[in-house]
Design an enzyme around this catalytic site. Structure first.
Site, mmCIF file in Angstrom:
data_model
loop_
_atom_site.group_PDB
_atom_site.id
_atom_site.type_symbol
_atom_site.label_atom_id
_atom_site.label_comp_id
_atom_site.label_asym_id
_atom_site.label_seq_id
_atom_site.Cartn_x
_atom_site.Cartn_y
_atom_site.Cartn_z
ATOM 1 N N GLU A 92 0.814 -1.203 0.000
ATOM 2 C CA GLU A 92 0.000 0.000 0.000
ATOM 3 C C GLU A 92 0.850 1.257 0.000
ATOM 4 O O GLU A 92 1.965 1.277 0.524
ATOM 5 C CB GLU A 92 -0.902 0.013 1.233
ATOM 6 C CG GLU A 92 -2.006 -0.985 1.091
ATOM 7 C CD GLU A 92 -3.067 -0.817 2.159
ATOM 8 O OE1 GLU A 92 -4.119 -1.434 2.028
ATOM 9 O OE2 GLU A 92 -2.843 -0.063 3.118
ATOM 10 N N CYS A 105 3.260 8.470 1.124
ATOM 11 C CA CYS A 105 3.813 7.518 2.078
ATOM 12 C C CYS A 105 4.041 6.209 1.330
ATOM 13 O O CYS A 105 3.105 5.632 0.778
ATOM 14 C CB CYS A 105 2.803 7.357 3.223
ATOM 15 S SG CYS A 105 3.255 6.092 4.393
ATOM 16 N N CYS A 112 6.607 -7.067 7.221
ATOM 17 C CA CYS A 112 7.712 -6.461 7.968
ATOM 18 C C CYS A 112 8.193 -7.439 9.037
ATOM 19 O O CYS A 112 7.398 -8.152 9.644
ATOM 20 C CB CYS A 112 7.250 -5.164 8.637
ATOM 21 S SG CYS A 112 8.590 -4.315 9.509
ATOM 22 N N CYS A 116 6.040 -5.028 15.304
ATOM 23 C CA CYS A 116 5.561 -4.089 16.327
ATOM 24 C C CYS A 116 4.124 -4.458 16.721
ATOM 25 O O CYS A 116 3.300 -4.763 15.848
ATOM 26 C CB CYS A 116 5.629 -2.657 15.803
ATOM 27 S SG CYS A 116 7.307 -2.189 15.347
ATOM 28 N N CYS A 119 0.943 -2.734 15.211
ATOM 29 C CA CYS A 119 0.977 -2.508 13.771
ATOM 30 C C CYS A 119 0.337 -3.650 13.008
ATOM 31 O O CYS A 119 0.700 -4.822 13.193
ATOM 32 C CB CYS A 119 2.437 -2.360 13.341
ATOM 33 S SG CYS A 119 2.652 -2.312 11.568
ATOM 34 N N CYS A 339 -0.613 5.394 9.854
ATOM 35 C CA CYS A 339 0.654 4.683 9.924
ATOM 36 C C CYS A 339 0.560 3.369 10.690
ATOM 37 O O CYS A 339 -0.075 3.282 11.715
ATOM 38 C CB CYS A 339 1.667 5.586 10.612
ATOM 39 S SG CYS A 339 3.263 4.851 10.782
HETATM 40 S S1 SF4 Z 1 5.425 -0.196 12.676
HETATM 41 FE FE1 SF4 Z 1 4.925 -1.985 11.406
HETATM 42 S S2 SF4 Z 1 5.839 -1.564 9.437
HETATM 43 FE FE2 SF4 Z 1 6.823 -0.166 10.921
HETATM 44 S S3 SF4 Z 1 8.631 -1.277 11.669
HETATM 45 FE FE3 SF4 Z 1 6.965 -1.796 13.063
HETATM 46 S S4 SF4 Z 1 6.083 -3.721 12.232
HETATM 47 FE FE4 SF4 Z 1 7.322 -2.763 10.631
#
Ligand code: SF4
Length: 346
Positions: A92, A105, A112, A116, A119, A339
């Site tokens: 995206e 963005c 990833c 996190c 996220c 985000c």
């Molecule tokens: S916020 Fe999401 S996309 Fe960004 S580093 Fe952490 S896991 Fe990865």
């Protein structure tokens, strides 16, 4: 026959090198960059370049862009694109409006590895890195969409690597994409208009310092102590906050450069007055901006959004420490484009 390489993987010097190696005039590199990046044509260039160059390019490079799978337009004019890559994976990108211009963005990876806890992307794990052409392709694809759908607003002035992925974990491709964005002969985007956001991946910061120091840096801080940060950003266990901050303090910033510290404000976790004061103490006197981002819950998330009053109070306290602070309006809330909430699943 192997698949042709994407033209959008070539930096200006790569292109010059390839032309030279093949006995062609290197001056064509400027014409090609002008055609594809300044004028943003997506068909091969046939003007002012020699027939030999035209056939060399046609025989060796493709100009395919990631396909737009879906577009969501929010009421505030934010546009979220789901791009489909050549292997069917999806990423995206988001156009964020300001006046009649946009920031974009960009994603740097499919999924990833950083996991996190707040996220959406982190829940998917890392599927693969994007190459430079897939990063550039998001920009050009979004630009094409603007050209067709909002022709008076075809201006993307800022680039932020804050979409899916940890950009410093895919350093080579992100660096190459930055080189293409800033090339004078092409898009000529000012290096200070590009921001890379990191979770604090120190090996990438080390390379940033030596290889792309002019690009702006944003740190996803989100907590002032390791206990909470370990929960939110597991990579903090390997690269603890103090080490990351010390490292950033030593980065050579130009006169106008600041580091942006992103602080995701989560109800009853990191949003107390004491947290605000610790944050103020931590960053006072540094060349810092703070972006407060009230958490935007997504289906299945364990965290809650704080009230507007709480966010305002947090900002007020940081004002006492004279640190410029913004509460980021989560543009595109209604398309889940804020985000860390990007989703490649359908
Ligand atoms: S916020 Fe999401 S996309 Fe960004 S580093 Fe952490 S896991 Fe990865």
């Amino acid at each position: 026959m192997p698949a042709m390489e994407s033209f959008y993987n070539l930096s200006f010097s790569d292109l010059e090198g390839q032309l030279k190696k093949n006995g062609l005039k290197t001056t064509a590199a400027s014409l090609l960059f002008n055609w594809h990046y300044k004028k943003k044509n997506i068909s091969p260039c046939v003007n002012n370049v020699s027939k030999d160059t035209i056939s060399y390019i046609a025989d060796n490079y493709n100009f395919e862009l990631p396909k737009i799978h879906t577009v969501h337009e929010a009421e505030d004019r934010t546009v979220k694109f789901l791009f489909e890559l050549s292997d069917g994976r999806r990423v995206e990108s988001v156009l964020i409006p300001f006046h009649n211009k946009y920031s974009i963005c960009l994603s740097s990876q499919v999924g990833c590895a950083m996991k996190c806890s707040f996220c959406f992307t982190g829940t998917q794990g890392l599927k693969r890195n994007l190459d430079a052409s897939e990063i550039i392709g998001q920009f050009l694809g979004a630009n094409q969409w603007l050209r067709t759908n909002r022709p008076d607003e075809e201006r993307i002035l800022n680039i932020v690597f804050m979409g899916q992925g940890e950009p410093l974990h895919n350093f080579d491709a992100v660096k190459k994409a930055c080189e293409i964005f800033i090339a004078q002969e092409g898009m000529s985007i000012g290096i200070q208009k590009i921001t890379i956001s990191t979770s604090g991946y120190i090996p990438g910061l080390q390379r940033w310092k030596n290889e792309i120091p002019g690009v702006n840096l944003a740190l996803s801080l989100h907590a002032v102590d390791d206990e909470i940060r370990n929960e939110l950003i597991p990579i903090n266990r390997k690269y603890p906050l103090r080490e990351v901050l010390d490292y950033i303090d030593d980065l050579p910033l130009s006169k106008k450069q600041f580091v942006t510290y992103e602080y995701l404000l989560i109800a009853d976790l990191n949003d107390s007055e004491a947290h605000a004061r610790e944050l103020g103490e931590l960053l006072k006197g540094k060349r810092a901006y703070i972006n407060i981002i009230p958490f935007n819950p997504f289906p299945g998330s364990n965290y809650q959004r704080p009230s507007d009053e709480k966010a305002d109070g947090f900002k007020r306290i940081l004002g006492e420490y004279k640190i410029p602070t913004l509460i980021r309006k989560t543009k595109g809330d209604d398309v889940l484009a804020a985000c860390g909430q990007l989703n490649t699943a359908d």
